[in-house]
Scaffold this motif. Sequence first.
Motif, short mmCIF file in Angstrom:
data_model
loop_
_atom_site.label_atom_id
_atom_site.label_comp_id
_atom_site.label_asym_id
_atom_site.label_seq_id
_atom_site.Cartn_x
_atom_site.Cartn_y
_atom_site.Cartn_z
N ARG A 1 80.24 32.74 -59.31
CA ARG A 1 78.93 33.39 -59.28
C ARG A 1 78.36 33.46 -60.68
O ARG A 1 79.08 33.68 -61.66
N SER B 1 76.71 34.91 -63.94
CA SER B 1 76.69 36.22 -64.59
C SER B 1 75.27 36.51 -65.07
O SER B 1 74.39 35.64 -65.08
N GLN C 1 70.06 37.09 -56.29
CA GLN C 1 71.49 36.96 -56.56
C GLN C 1 72.08 38.26 -57.11
O GLN C 1 73.27 38.52 -56.95
N PHE C 2 71.25 39.08 -57.73
CA PHE C 2 71.73 40.31 -58.36
C PHE C 2 71.28 41.56 -57.60
O PHE C 2 71.24 42.65 -58.17
N GLU D 1 75.19 41.71 -54.75
CA GLU D 1 75.74 42.38 -55.93
C GLU D 1 76.00 43.84 -55.58
O GLU D 1 75.07 44.57 -55.23
N SER E 1 73.10 45.02 -61.42
CA SER E 1 71.75 44.77 -60.88
C SER E 1 70.68 45.29 -61.83
O SER E 1 69.68 44.60 -62.11
#
Length: 302
Positions: free
Chosen positions: A115, A117, A167-168, A173, A179
């Motif tokens: 994933r 970062s 994605q966050f 997440e 986040s």
Amino acid sequence: MNVLLSPQPPTFSLQCETSRIPPPLSASQHAMASRKRKADDDEMSVSPLSSPATTSRQIVRPSKKIRGGSDITGRPLSLPRLLETLDNTQLRTVLQTICERHPDIGREVVGGAPRPSVASALQVLGDYQEKLRAAVPFGQSSSDYTYFRVKQPLAALVDAISDFTPQFLPPVEQQTNVSLQYLDAATKVIHELPDWESQQYRHHKDSAYDEISGAWALVITEAAKRGGGFILHTAGWDQKLAKHNQQSGGKLEQAMSAMAAEVPWLDNNSNAAPASGLSDPNSILNQIINGNYGSPVRVGPW
């Protein structure tokens, strides 16, 4: 009177020759010489030089491989060597093309890749920012000309923010801090997008603000479900959100409304309260931390 003398044999040479002949050996000397010859013969019989195995053994030397001109021919590189010559952009292009042709391989790459970062995502956004800055024309130019020069990299940057943001977000997440760290950095990137005089050119930045505001609201709502949203205030995220909203010209209203609705104990003083939130001992936050929230109110000196 001539006297004929008969020739005499030379005595000197004979004496020299006779002097070279060794005297006969005695019996003891003869026995010693015999034993010495026998010992020499035995030594020669066991010497490695006279061994049959040694004399019959041949030293085998490795033959040196000589490449002849007929062995040299053109051939393509092997896969590992070929991959060594590709830079990141070329490698991504090749991999993306293969994944588009073979969806199964694409799904394996998505499932097997780590994933991203926050740092790696921000690095990609930074690269798009550099391309946007490089597209800005030098000197004074009209707004229309500048927009058409930067339109493509501007749209690419906004699309990248839109793609990275989900994605966050929860449930992908699960860590609220991660986040919020991404949203904080992504909002700063949006602040740096150009402001256009023409309303038709502002839609890129306005749409980016709308999406990021909704993302803030989602994270705030989920954070409020965990421990009453303490992390939002103790880490100063309410202050950061208030600054972002002010810098955006009030375009993060959805996020601000979520903060006020989900974390009402902030008393709507995000703009004035310090980041620690602990200056007022009678605030709801301090009462909850000290375990006094909801206790009966005491009136009088007792």
